[in-house]
Design an enzyme around this catalytic site. Structure first.
Site, PDB file in Angstrom:
ATOM      1  CB  SER B  46      -0.918   0.019   1.221  1.00  0.00           C
ATOM      2  OG  SER B  46      -1.852  -1.036   1.132  1.00  0.00           O
ATOM      3  CB  VAL B  71       4.593  -3.869   8.352  1.00  0.00           C
ATOM      4  CG1 VAL B  71       5.830  -3.409   7.607  1.00  0.00           C
ATOM      5  CG2 VAL B  71       4.578  -5.394   8.425  1.00  0.00           C
ATOM      6  N   GLY B  72       3.245  -1.209   9.794  1.00  0.00           N
ATOM      7  CA  GLY B  72       3.094   0.241   9.905  1.00  0.00           C
ATOM      8  C   GLY B  72       3.124   0.989   8.589  1.00  0.00           C
ATOM      9  CB  CYS B 128      -4.026  -0.906   7.072  1.00  0.00           C
ATOM     10  SG  CYS B 128      -2.563  -1.230   8.049  1.00  0.00           S
ATOM     11  N   GLY B 239      -7.105 -14.662   2.455  1.00  0.00           N
ATOM     12  CA  GLY B 239      -7.070 -14.995   3.878  1.00  0.00           C
ATOM     13  C   GLY B 239      -6.792 -16.481   4.089  1.00  0.00           C
ATOM     14  N   GLY B 240      -5.537 -16.815   4.349  1.00  0.00           N
ATOM     15  CA  GLY B 240      -5.200 -18.172   4.766  1.00  0.00           C
ATOM     16  C   GLY B 240      -5.108 -19.211   3.666  1.00  0.00           C
TER      17      GLY B 240
END
Lengths: 248, 300
Positions: B46, B71-72, B128, B239-240
């Site tokens: 992003s 991760v920010g 996020c 997702g997964g």
């Protein structure tokens, strides 16, 4: 998973570098690394500088986490995860280690009787592990000429027959690695290089340490000379903590 | 040989697998390699208006069934991302630009810039879970989401995907607000935390983070199913997903394509070819000719 152990010993190697030893019952191969965590401060990748029996890391101070690690003393807890990454290929016969600065830490498990070395640092006091090699086997190189050859490792390598070694192992800052690789061009040298780049996750997903699409933490940190020679980013550009591309 | 090509809102994909945003997608050369090694397309990390370093490590922690991360939102800023896009696009496959911002205007500027860089589509990070003022804080405000999506749709020609968060009280409400988007991407990570009992502290430097991996697969499948049933819109499931059977579950729930991210830490970049082969084998055994025959078959 985060692992913890107790510091057995801390030894100062140079004015800015210390070795921390601790017990960890785990097979670690020369060249592999761990992610060391100081709770509340941060986490950094560290080469394992002693891989048989008692394990060790050799820490050069460059930021808050490494500063906190150098303040650890025997009996303190040490937190880490790993081991991560690939490892050096172990060969018989004559070997040469070429280490710049704290790059000697990842080469240290390769030190054995009869091994040759070029050990480089800013000045005499910062030469790391040079005394662990046999008489006449080690060549010192310093930026300021306070010991050995004044200049870079390549200035020393120029005077040596490199093709006689069964393997040359190289670790240090990327610009040094690049100059060594360029020096090997056209020579029949068998060599492996351990690279350093910014590393955050250690497990091959965050892309901080990538080079030419390879993840240093997973595909590396050790690459063969032939692999490096095909890379577009090696010695040219890298990403910062934010992901911004800058010159090496 | 079954045909595993697919399409999402007009975007043609040679197989149903995309690289998820946030994993191995800030360096153009890495994205190029992932595309070479079997992904039909990649979604970038992003990207925002300004350069951000992200949080200090630890930014990830292994937990049962997956990973926690905070991760920010590290990113070089949109102005510095053109070169990475160019390198990634040189593989000749779709590159989807993920963007995050806190205002309608910034979102629109970022989307336009991604289009200018050659992005095949734009993915909105509305979810996020771990940075104040961005992501979920934006993505849980239905009125703001509607304004962002409508404004971007006016500004770009390429498809717009809205990535939705499970960390809201009603995902359907947010999806409805984003109905002008061309597809939904479902789901982003689920909020979580891990504490090291010996350090007596959260492992992540940020404290809380987003949970990804196998542990959240059932959550993702449920939301894909529900959204497909309610809206009928094109969906990308995420997702997964670790193997072809996980991917097929999402596809049967209504996803036209899926994204893989966390599984790369266990299986490496080779996972894309492996999963494609597993999907193809299943289709052959079960006598499906084309992916489109499977999309949403589990729906009532």
């Amino acid at each position: 998973m985060m692992i913890n152990s107790t510091v057995a010993e801390k030894k100062d190697e140079t004015p800015t570098v210390s070795t921390i030893t601790f017990d960890w019952d785990c097979e670690v191969r020369p060249g592999q690394f761990i992610m060391v965590w100081v709770p509340g401060v941060g986490e950094v990748p560290m080469s394992v500088s002693s891989t048989d029996g008692t394990k060790a890391i050799t820490v050069k101070e460059y930021g808050p986490t490494t500063q906190a690690l150098r303040r650890l003393k025997a009996g303190d807890r040490i937190f880490f995860r790993g081991p991560y990454g690939n490892s050096f290929t172990i060969v018989d016969g004559d070997i040469l280690l070429v280490g710049g600065g704290s790059g000697m830490a990842s080469l240290r498990p390769l030190i054995r009787k009869g091994a040759h070395a070029v050990v480089a640092a800013r000045n005499e006091k910062e030469l790391l592990f040079a005394s662990e090699f046999g008489e006449g086997k080690v060549y010192r190189v310093t930026d300021d000429g306070s010991a050995g050859v004044k200049g870079t490792p390549v200035d020393q390598l120029k005077t040596m027959d490199l093709e006689k070694f069964n393997m040359v192992y190289v670790c240090g800052p990327e610009r040094m690695l690049k100059s060594v690789m360029d020096h090997f061009k056209g020579r029949r040298v068998k060599a492996e290089f351990s690279l350093e780049r910014i590393m955050k996750c250690g497990i091959g997903i965050c892309d901080s340490c990538s080079i030419d699409g390879f993840q240093l933490c997973r595909d590396g940190p050790v690459f063969m000379l032939q692999e490096l020679q095909t890379m577009k980013e090696f010695g040219v550009s890298k990403l910062t903590e934010s992901g911004k591309r800058v010159d090496v | 040989m079954p045909d595993i090509s697919t399409e999402v809102a007009g975007l043609k994909l040679e197989n149903p697998l995309l690289l998820a945003s946030g994993i191995l997608d800030e360096n153009g050369y890495t994205m190029k390699r992932i595309l070479k090694e079997g992904a039909a397309g990649v979604v970038t990390k992003s990207i925002g208006m300004e350069e951000r370093k992200g949080y200090r490590p630890p930014v990830i922690a292994e937990v049962d069934g997956g990973l926690l991360n905070a991760v920010g939102l590290p990113n070089p800023g949109i102005a510095n991302f053109g070169e990475e896009m160019k390198i990634a696009l040189s593989e000749g496959k779709p590159v989807i630009g993920s963007i995050f911002a806190s205002s309608v205007q910034d979102f629109a500027n970022l989307a336009r810039k991604m289009e200018e860089y050659g992005a095949s589509a734009v993915e909105l990070n509305l979810s996020c879970p771990h940075v104040e003022g961005f992501g979920t804080e934006v993505g849980s405000d239905a009125a703001l989401v509607e304004e962002i999506v409508n404004e971007i749709k006016r500004k770009i020609q390429i498809p717009l995907f809205a990535k939705l968060s499970p960390n809201v009280s009603s995902m359907i409400e947010i999806a409805m607000a984003a109905e002008k988007a061309d597809a939904y991407v479902v789901i982003n990570t689920v909020k979580g935390m891990a504490i090291d009992i010996h350090a007596r502290k959260p492992v992540l430097s940020h404290g809380a983070g987003g949970l990804s991996g196998k542990a959240i697969k059932a959550v993702g499948v449920k939301y894909v199913y529900e959204l497909k049933k309610e809206t009928g819109k094109a969906i990308i499931g995420v997702g997964g997903i670790e193997d072809g059977f996980d991917a097929l579950e999402y596809i049967m729930a209504g996803a036209s394509a899926v994204q893989i991210g966390t599984a790369l830490y266990k299986h490496g970049r080779g996972i894309f070819n492996t999963v494609n082969a597993q999907i193809s084998d299943f289709m052959e055994r079960e006598k499906f000719g084309h992916i489109s025959e499977i999309v949403g078959v589990a729906l009532p």
